[in-house]
Design a protein around this motif. Structure first.
Motif, PDB file in Angstrom:
ATOM      1  N   TYR A  63       0.808  -1.219   0.000  1.00  0.00           N
ATOM      2  CA  TYR A  63       0.000   0.000   0.000  1.00  0.00           C
ATOM      3  C   TYR A  63       0.847   1.278   0.000  1.00  0.00           C
ATOM      4  O   TYR A  63       0.582   2.196  -0.786  1.00  0.00           O
ATOM      5  CB  TYR A  63      -0.948  -0.009   1.197  1.00  0.00           C
ATOM      6  CG  TYR A  63      -1.937   1.123   1.183  1.00  0.00           C
ATOM      7  CD1 TYR A  63      -3.021   1.121   0.311  1.00  0.00           C
ATOM      8  CD2 TYR A  63      -1.787   2.211   2.035  1.00  0.00           C
ATOM      9  CE1 TYR A  63      -3.926   2.164   0.287  1.00  0.00           C
ATOM     10  CE2 TYR A  63      -2.688   3.259   2.022  1.00  0.00           C
ATOM     11  CZ  TYR A  63      -3.762   3.233   1.149  1.00  0.00           C
ATOM     12  OH  TYR A  63      -4.643   4.275   1.137  1.00  0.00           O
ATOM     13  N   PRO A  64       1.893   1.379   0.854  1.00  0.00           N
ATOM     14  CA  PRO A  64       2.662   2.633   0.842  1.00  0.00           C
ATOM     15  C   PRO A  64       3.466   2.866  -0.427  1.00  0.00           C
ATOM     16  O   PRO A  64       3.871   3.993  -0.700  1.00  0.00           O
ATOM     17  CB  PRO A  64       3.594   2.485   2.054  1.00  0.00           C
ATOM     18  CG  PRO A  64       3.693   1.031   2.293  1.00  0.00           C
ATOM     19  CD  PRO A  64       2.348   0.477   1.919  1.00  0.00           C
ATOM     20  N   VAL A  65       3.686   1.799  -1.202  1.00  0.00           N
ATOM     21  CA  VAL A  65       4.475   1.969  -2.429  1.00  0.00           C
ATOM     22  C   VAL A  65       3.801   2.975  -3.361  1.00  0.00           C
ATOM     23  O   VAL A  65       4.445   3.903  -3.878  1.00  0.00           O
ATOM     24  CB  VAL A  65       4.680   0.617  -3.136  1.00  0.00           C
ATOM     25  CG1 VAL A  65       5.225   0.821  -4.549  1.00  0.00           C
ATOM     26  CG2 VAL A  65       5.622  -0.266  -2.333  1.00  0.00           C
TER      27      VAL A  65
ATOM     28  N   GLU B  41       2.908   4.473 -12.543  1.00  0.00           N
ATOM     29  CA  GLU B  41       1.825   3.793 -11.818  1.00  0.00           C
ATOM     30  C   GLU B  41       0.924   3.003 -12.771  1.00  0.00           C
ATOM     31  O   GLU B  41       0.399   1.952 -12.406  1.00  0.00           O
ATOM     32  CB  GLU B  41       1.011   4.812 -11.021  1.00  0.00           C
ATOM     33  CG  GLU B  41       1.792   5.418  -9.853  1.00  0.00           C
ATOM     34  CD  GLU B  41       0.896   6.112  -8.858  1.00  0.00           C
ATOM     35  OE1 GLU B  41      -0.248   6.448  -9.231  1.00  0.00           O
ATOM     36  OE2 GLU B  41       1.333   6.333  -7.717  1.00  0.00           O
ATOM     37  N   SER B  42       0.761   3.506 -13.989  1.00  0.00           N
ATOM     38  CA  SER B  42      -0.056   2.782 -14.968  1.00  0.00           C
ATOM     39  C   SER B  42       0.581   1.458 -15.349  1.00  0.00           C
ATOM     40  O   SER B  42      -0.118   0.480 -15.654  1.00  0.00           O
ATOM     41  CB  SER B  42      -0.252   3.628 -16.227  1.00  0.00           C
ATOM     42  OG  SER B  42      -1.001   4.792 -15.939  1.00  0.00           O
ATOM     43  N   ALA B  43       1.906   1.394 -15.328  1.00  0.00           N
ATOM     44  CA  ALA B  43       2.605   0.154 -15.689  1.00  0.00           C
ATOM     45  C   ALA B  43       2.201  -0.977 -14.740  1.00  0.00           C
ATOM     46  O   ALA B  43       2.017  -2.122 -15.164  1.00  0.00           O
ATOM     47  CB  ALA B  43       4.113   0.366 -15.652  1.00  0.00           C
ATOM     48  N   PHE B  44       2.062  -0.671 -13.461  1.00  0.00           N
ATOM     49  CA  PHE B  44       1.647  -1.692 -12.498  1.00  0.00           C
ATOM     50  C   PHE B  44       0.241  -2.183 -12.825  1.00  0.00           C
ATOM     51  O   PHE B  44      -0.036  -3.392 -12.788  1.00  0.00           O
ATOM     52  CB  PHE B  44       1.698  -1.113 -11.082  1.00  0.00           C
ATOM     53  CG  PHE B  44       1.406  -2.116 -10.002  1.00  0.00           C
ATOM     54  CD1 PHE B  44       2.376  -3.001  -9.584  1.00  0.00           C
ATOM     55  CD2 PHE B  44       0.159  -2.162  -9.404  1.00  0.00           C
ATOM     56  CE1 PHE B  44       2.119  -3.931  -8.577  1.00  0.00           C
ATOM     57  CE2 PHE B  44      -0.126  -3.087  -8.407  1.00  0.00           C
ATOM     58  CZ  PHE B  44       0.869  -3.973  -7.989  1.00  0.00           C
TER      59      PHE B  44
ATOM     60  N   PHE C 157       9.572  -4.404  -7.131  1.00  0.00           N
ATOM     61  CA  PHE C 157       9.742  -3.201  -6.308  1.00  0.00           C
ATOM     62  C   PHE C 157      11.227  -2.926  -6.042  1.00  0.00           C
ATOM     63  O   PHE C 157      11.654  -1.764  -6.012  1.00  0.00           O
ATOM     64  CB  PHE C 157       8.993  -3.351  -4.990  1.00  0.00           C
ATOM     65  CG  PHE C 157       7.492  -3.256  -5.142  1.00  0.00           C
ATOM     66  CD1 PHE C 157       6.919  -2.659  -6.253  1.00  0.00           C
ATOM     67  CD2 PHE C 157       6.654  -3.769  -4.169  1.00  0.00           C
ATOM     68  CE1 PHE C 157       5.551  -2.568  -6.406  1.00  0.00           C
ATOM     69  CE2 PHE C 157       5.276  -3.677  -4.295  1.00  0.00           C
ATOM     70  CZ  PHE C 157       4.722  -3.074  -5.415  1.00  0.00           C
ATOM     71  N   VAL C 158      11.992  -3.985  -5.821  1.00  0.00           N
ATOM     72  CA  VAL C 158      13.435  -3.798  -5.631  1.00  0.00           C
ATOM     73  C   VAL C 158      14.047  -3.147  -6.867  1.00  0.00           C
ATOM     74  O   VAL C 158      14.829  -2.181  -6.775  1.00  0.00           O
ATOM     75  CB  VAL C 158      14.122  -5.155  -5.340  1.00  0.00           C
ATOM     76  CG1 VAL C 158      15.649  -4.993  -5.378  1.00  0.00           C
ATOM     77  CG2 VAL C 158      13.690  -5.691  -3.983  1.00  0.00           C
ATOM     78  N   GLY C 159      13.664  -3.654  -8.046  1.00  0.00           N
ATOM     79  CA  GLY C 159      14.193  -3.078  -9.287  1.00  0.00           C
ATOM     80  C   GLY C 159      13.745  -1.646  -9.511  1.00  0.00           C
ATOM     81  O   GLY C 159      14.533  -0.795  -9.946  1.00  0.00           O
TER      82      GLY C 159
ATOM     83  N   LEU D  78       7.783  -2.471 -12.620  1.00  0.00           N
ATOM     84  CA  LEU D  78       6.445  -2.414 -12.024  1.00  0.00           C
ATOM     85  C   LEU D  78       5.438  -3.226 -12.836  1.00  0.00           C
ATOM     86  O   LEU D  78       4.460  -3.739 -12.283  1.00  0.00           O
ATOM     87  CB  LEU D  78       5.995  -0.962 -11.880  1.00  0.00           C
ATOM     88  CG  LEU D  78       6.778  -0.176 -10.828  1.00  0.00           C
ATOM     89  CD1 LEU D  78       6.339   1.286 -10.807  1.00  0.00           C
ATOM     90  CD2 LEU D  78       6.590  -0.777  -9.439  1.00  0.00           C
ATOM     91  N   LEU D  79       5.675  -3.336 -14.138  1.00  0.00           N
ATOM     92  CA  LEU D  79       4.848  -4.225 -14.965  1.00  0.00           C
ATOM     93  C   LEU D  79       4.994  -5.667 -14.469  1.00  0.00           C
ATOM     94  O   LEU D  79       4.006  -6.397 -14.315  1.00  0.00           O
ATOM     95  CB  LEU D  79       5.285  -4.117 -16.426  1.00  0.00           C
ATOM     96  CG  LEU D  79       4.521  -4.970 -17.440  1.00  0.00           C
ATOM     97  CD1 LEU D  79       3.120  -4.422 -17.654  1.00  0.00           C
ATOM     98  CD2 LEU D  79       5.270  -4.994 -18.776  1.00  0.00           C
ATOM     99  N   ALA D  80       6.234  -6.076 -14.189  1.00  0.00           N
ATOM    100  CA  ALA D  80       6.487  -7.420 -13.666  1.00  0.00           C
ATOM    101  C   ALA D  80       5.856  -7.588 -12.280  1.00  0.00           C
ATOM    102  O   ALA D  80       5.304  -8.651 -11.960  1.00  0.00           O
ATOM    103  CB  ALA D  80       7.988  -7.691 -13.601  1.00  0.00           C
TER     104      ALA D  80
END
Length: 428
Positions: free
Chosen positions: A231-233, A257-260, A296-298, A321-323
């Motif tokens: 959530y905080p991400v 954010e759209s990529a996620f 998220f690490v990447g 973020l897509l991954a």
């Protein structure tokens, strides 16, 4: 799959988009009337709180009454509330109490209907189609959540918040109509008697079932930790990362954010099915947690590319973020299918909603943690830390033999499996 399944998913898609548009329109209205962003933030928190709490307190409705009727009532109530807000906006009748009550009621309705629309899947499709139905359901929710703010932004500029409120009310009513034409159940799951004591007993029974079904309890705890980090991400850390590095390039935040969201949609529509076919459900869930954490690490490590310009940063971060979004869908689709198949019908909605409640209550704490970490460290390092926390969850899940056994079962073996292996969890 049956016609009713597609009717319900269409109603859900339209209802979710309408809800997102309504949120944006109410925000516009409140800010125009008060000019107080803090007040609007408090109202949003009120709605989220009503949503989360109703998942725990009112889930029994779906197990004791015809689920279609409960969903229909939620949409009808939502249509009436939305229409009331639209009339108030057109007549210039702004009332903080009216808006607050409407937001709470809409949040509670959302909290009741969303888990129920998932638990109804087992009644609407054949056992062999449950996994695909859960995947479609996940795709519907991901795409509607993604499209809602875009539709609202496209409408509110040229037409204004009053028109958007009116259109939102009309769309919610159309969702109610779609549910209305569905076939009714022949039997009602439970009797509507017992008063407050029965209500409290039903609520407690739902949480007790989650606690006593070992794989669900471990999944619930793991999901709480993941949501605590997840959530905080997007609520705190990624906006800070972008503002710190590209304050003049507002489009960067939208792209990243759209990529996620695109990853969620892609995972739900086709990726999860193919990977599950290759790896099996258990390995796909573990891989999904790993992809989410490593994504998220990447993305956090990509913060070091800020000096290369917004295009490079956006491209690299978006890939990670897509991954991550795809990984999350791999987890949600497979664990959702297991939950819907393995839980007995008399407890199915309480099981789905209780797990949703437990995972949701940690989100505000996660947002607070994200802010504190970002204050003590740089925002990119915070993103890496939260990603590593999710990777740790993947490692724990991979070593869990009980959970692994149920994730490895075929759909035939999963059908009603919790009642067979944990009968004490479903004793009234």
């Amino acid at each position: 799959m049956k016609r009713d399944f597609y009717l319900l998913q269409t109603a859900s898609f339209l209802g979710t988009i309408a809800t997102r548009c309504l949120e944006v329109a109410v925000a516009w209205w409140v800010l125009r009337e008060t000019g107080n962003p803090a007040l609007f933030g408090a109202l949003v928190a009120l709605g989220i709180g009503a949503d989360v709490l109703s998942r725990g307190a009112l889930a029994w409705l779906g197990d004791r009454f015809d689920g279609r009727v409960v969903v229909l009532c939620c949409y009808v109530a939502g249509g009436l509330i939305s229409s009331t807000l639209a009339v108030a906006a057109w007549t210039g009748t702004y009332s903080l109490w009216l808006v607050s009550a409407a937001i709470v009621a809409l949040g509670a309705g959302l909290g009741v209907r969303e888990p129920l629309q998932m638990s109804l899947i087992r009644e609407l499709v054949q056992r062999a189609d449950v996994a695909d139905a859960v995947r479609i359901r996940s795709a519907v929710m991901s795409s509607s959540a993604f499209a809602g703010p875009i539709v609202a932004g496209a409408l509110i500029g040229p037409f204004g918040y009053r028109t958007v409120l009116t259109l939102s009310a009309a769309v919610v009513v159309s969702s109610a109509v779609l549910v209305l034409v569905m076939d009714r159940q022949e039997t009602v799951p439970g009797a509507a008697s017992g008063g407050a004591a029965r209500w409290v007993g039903d609520v407690v029974a739902g949480f007790r079932a989650v606690r006593r079904v070992t794989p669900e309890w471990r999944l619930a705890i793991t999901t709480m930790v993941v949501n605590f980090a997840l959530y905080p991400v997007f609520a705190v850390i990624i906006p800070i990362v972008v503002v710190e590095r590209f304050a003049a390039e507002s489009w960067v935040l939208s792209v990243v954010e759209s990529a996620f969201a695109v990853g969620l949609i892609a995972g739900s529509t086709f990726v999860t099915r193919r990977i599950t076919g290759l790896l099996g459900r258990r390995r796909t869930v573990v891989s999904g947690f790993g992809a989410l954490g490593l994504g998220f690490v990447g993305a956090g490590a990509a913060g070091g590319l800020a000096g290369s310009g917004p295009l490079v940063f956006s491209a690299v971060s978006s890939l990670f973020l897509l991954a991550a979004g795809t990984g999350l869908s791999m987890v949600v689709v497979n664990t959702g299918a297991v939950r819907v198949l393995a839980t007995p019908s008399s407890y199915r909605n309480r099981m789905v909603a209780s797990v949703s409640f437990l995972s949701g209550i940690v989100m505000p704490l996660g947002a607070l943690l994200g802010g504190l970490i970002s204050g003590g460290l740089n925002s990119s390092a915070s993103l890496v830390i939260l990603g590593l926390l999710i990777c740790a969850c993947a490692a724990v899940i991979s070593r869990d033999r009980v959970l692994g056994r149920f994730l490895s079962m075929s759909d035939d073996d999963l059908d009603g499996a919790y009642a067979k292996h944990f009968p004490e969890a479903f004793v009234a």
